[in-house]
Design a protein around this motif. Sequence first.
Motif, short mmCIF file in Angstrom:
data_model
loop_
_atom_site.label_atom_id
_atom_site.label_comp_id
_atom_site.label_asym_id
_atom_site.label_seq_id
_atom_site.Cartn_x
_atom_site.Cartn_y
_atom_site.Cartn_z
N UNK A 20 0.86 -1.18 0.00
CA UNK A 20 0.00 0.00 0.00
C UNK A 20 0.90 1.23 0.00
N UNK A 21 0.83 2.02 -1.07
CA UNK A 21 1.67 3.20 -1.18
C UNK A 21 0.83 4.47 -1.07
N UNK A 22 1.21 5.35 -0.16
CA UNK A 22 0.56 6.64 -0.02
C UNK A 22 1.40 7.68 -0.75
N UNK A 23 0.81 8.32 -1.75
CA UNK A 23 1.49 9.41 -2.44
C UNK A 23 1.22 10.68 -1.65
N UNK A 24 2.24 11.13 -0.92
CA UNK A 24 2.10 12.27 -0.01
C UNK A 24 3.10 13.36 -0.39
N UNK A 25 2.61 14.57 -0.51
CA UNK A 25 3.45 15.67 -1.02
C UNK A 25 4.10 15.20 -2.32
N UNK A 26 3.25 14.58 -3.14
CA UNK A 26 3.73 13.97 -4.39
C UNK A 26 3.30 14.78 -5.60
N UNK A 27 4.22 14.92 -6.53
CA UNK A 27 3.93 15.51 -7.84
C UNK A 27 4.80 14.81 -8.86
N UNK A 28 4.20 14.32 -9.93
CA UNK A 28 4.96 13.55 -10.90
C UNK A 28 6.01 14.39 -11.62
N UNK A 29 5.71 15.65 -11.90
CA UNK A 29 6.69 16.50 -12.56
C UNK A 29 7.90 16.72 -11.65
N UNK A 30 7.64 16.95 -10.37
CA UNK A 30 8.75 17.11 -9.42
C UNK A 30 9.58 15.84 -9.34
N UNK A 31 8.90 14.70 -9.38
CA UNK A 31 9.58 13.40 -9.36
C UNK A 31 10.50 13.25 -10.57
N UNK A 32 10.01 13.65 -11.74
CA UNK A 32 10.80 13.53 -12.95
C UNK A 32 11.98 14.51 -12.95
N UNK A 33 11.76 15.72 -12.44
CA UNK A 33 12.85 16.69 -12.34
C UNK A 33 13.95 16.15 -11.42
#
Length: 246
Positions: free
Chosen positions: A134-147
Amino acid sequence: MDNTFTLDTAKMPRHIAIIMDGNGRWAKQKGLLRAFGHESGVKSVRETVEACAKLKIGFLTLYAFSTENWNRPKLEVDALMSILMNSLKKELPTMQKNNIKLNTIGNANMLPDRARKQLFEVIAQTKENTGMVLTLALSYGSREELVAAVKQICEQVNTNTLNIADINEEVINNHLYTHNMPDADLVIRTSGEQRISNFLLWQAAYAELYFTDILWPDFREKDLHQAIFSYQKRERRFGKTSEQLK
């Protein structure tokens, strides 16, 4: 389960990701503060997690709090963090009972100290569990992840530990928050909105998308089954033709 259909246990998605939308509108419709909608959404989280565990889904990722959500009113953000802490503590026995391993993706350093501490305590206590992740995406943004991934790869190139010619999809995958997870097979969004909202942009490249008008606090096990049934009726070609698959 709805009696009008039966799920095929041999065609279950390995990884389900859910954009849990509509808490605020649910509360507004009832003349309540938005925080009550978030609190009511906890019941939907619990039922969905347990339903996925029963179906032996390998990975369930919930979009709990985005990088953009920090721009919401402070009162609402504080309420969300409080709900997060209370829910983690309260749901730990359920996770242990169902052999669920808790994980998180996102910029955890942005979370308040108490919330971050509670989160990683539960992660530590469930790390030996071997069932669903079970993964909680918290303070998550995919663009930030890619950067962040691009920066790490560039640093390796600059230090001569990685050759530019060797950069491929696998290298990028290995630098994402989700490097230890399979790509999403099914992405569900509640509340009638039909967009991805900066969620798993890379990982959902070939995911099946399912949109429902149901607001998240009203989402139940039967609604999850309906989404999976829709997924199982689709032909996943990954760029190939139907004839090639046959």
